[in-house]
Write an enzyme that holds these catalytic residues in place. Sequence first.
Site, short mmCIF file in Angstrom:
data_model
loop_
_atom_site.label_atom_id
_atom_site.label_comp_id
_atom_site.label_asym_id
_atom_site.label_seq_id
_atom_site.Cartn_x
_atom_site.Cartn_y
_atom_site.Cartn_z
N GLY A 12 42.99 36.58 51.12
CA GLY A 12 42.34 36.43 52.43
C GLY A 12 42.11 37.72 53.18
O GLY A 12 41.94 37.69 54.41
N SER A 13 42.03 38.86 52.47
CA SER A 13 41.80 40.11 53.21
C SER A 13 40.42 40.10 53.87
O SER A 13 40.25 40.59 54.99
CB SER A 13 41.98 41.33 52.31
OG SER A 13 40.91 41.48 51.41
N ASN A 14 39.43 39.51 53.20
CA ASN A 14 38.10 39.43 53.82
C ASN A 14 38.13 38.49 55.02
O ASN A 14 37.54 38.80 56.06
CB ASN A 14 37.05 38.96 52.80
CG ASN A 14 36.56 40.10 51.93
OD1 ASN A 14 35.79 40.93 52.39
ND2 ASN A 14 37.03 40.14 50.70
N LEU A 87 33.62 25.30 43.10
CA LEU A 87 32.18 25.02 43.20
C LEU A 87 31.95 24.13 44.43
O LEU A 87 32.72 23.18 44.67
CB LEU A 87 31.72 24.32 41.94
CG LEU A 87 30.21 24.18 41.75
CD1 LEU A 87 29.55 25.55 41.62
CD2 LEU A 87 29.92 23.33 40.51
N ILE A 88 30.89 24.43 45.19
CA ILE A 88 30.64 23.65 46.42
C ILE A 88 29.91 22.35 46.06
O ILE A 88 28.85 22.38 45.43
CB ILE A 88 29.79 24.48 47.41
CG1 ILE A 88 30.50 25.80 47.76
CG2 ILE A 88 29.51 23.68 48.67
CD1 ILE A 88 31.87 25.66 48.41
N HIS A 104 30.25 37.96 46.49
CA HIS A 104 30.62 38.07 45.07
C HIS A 104 30.90 39.54 44.77
O HIS A 104 30.13 40.42 45.18
CB HIS A 104 29.48 37.56 44.19
CG HIS A 104 29.88 37.50 42.75
ND1 HIS A 104 30.70 36.51 42.25
CD2 HIS A 104 29.63 38.34 41.72
CE1 HIS A 104 30.92 36.73 40.97
NE2 HIS A 104 30.29 37.84 40.63
N ASP A 145 27.11 31.37 42.18
CA ASP A 145 26.53 32.71 42.33
C ASP A 145 25.01 32.79 42.16
O ASP A 145 24.48 33.82 41.77
CB ASP A 145 27.19 33.70 41.33
CG ASP A 145 28.70 33.66 41.43
OD1 ASP A 145 29.20 33.53 42.56
OD2 ASP A 145 29.36 33.74 40.38
N GLU A 174 33.45 45.47 50.71
CA GLU A 174 33.42 44.12 51.31
C GLU A 174 33.86 44.18 52.77
O GLU A 174 33.20 43.61 53.65
CB GLU A 174 34.32 43.17 50.52
CG GLU A 174 33.78 42.89 49.13
CD GLU A 174 34.59 41.89 48.33
OE1 GLU A 174 34.02 41.23 47.46
OE2 GLU A 174 35.82 41.78 48.56
#
EC number: 2.1.2.2
Length: 189
Positions: A12-14, A87-88, A104, A145, A174
């Site tokens: 969770g760094s982003n 996958l959404i 990505h 993606d 990122e």
Amino acid sequence: MKRIAIFASGSGSNAEKISAYFSDRTDVEVSLILTNNPQAGVIARARKLHIPVLVFDRKTFYESERILEILKNNNIDLIVLAGFMMLIPTYLVNGFENKMVNIHPALLPKYGGKGMYGSFVHEAVVAAKEKESGITIHFVNEHYDEGNIIFQTSCEVLPTDTADDVANKIHVLEHAHFPQVIDQLISQA
Ligand code: GAR
């Protein structure tokens, strides 16, 4: 007030960088962080930032539309996938068409698709002796993606770089770019 929901499966760094970026704003907030992984580091990061966290299971995600209901009830304007590894499902893609973005850790269309996530991407880049890698921010559709690309930027990969070295370079990119790209998108959401 525009409201962002972040989905994350790991460290969770982003998610943290994005939340911190918007923390002083009165026009945009990260309202909710969602994870499929009860062990995910993102949970502690979210609590530290006083952002509500929702942990959900696979069955809820794929066999009901409960997550969409929760997002709608929270008046979410934009979904951000920040290291989210599932996958959404179609109901969610349709409910947030052009209002869901993913990051990505490679220069798509290279090194994307099923099984290409996290360290697997960087290991493949090093094994192929690529001279560069980078990040791709794209809209989300039902395929891994493959949605329209919004932003890409690259970094050098040295012959001596390990997959961990590449991962570190990618995280720097990122953290520097993802919040700003989200800021531009949310103003149009
Ligand atoms: C990030 O590098 C992100 O690009 C990648 O997972 C990492 C999560 O890091 N996402 C994917 O591989 C999605 N296919 P973080 O948990 O520290 O933000």
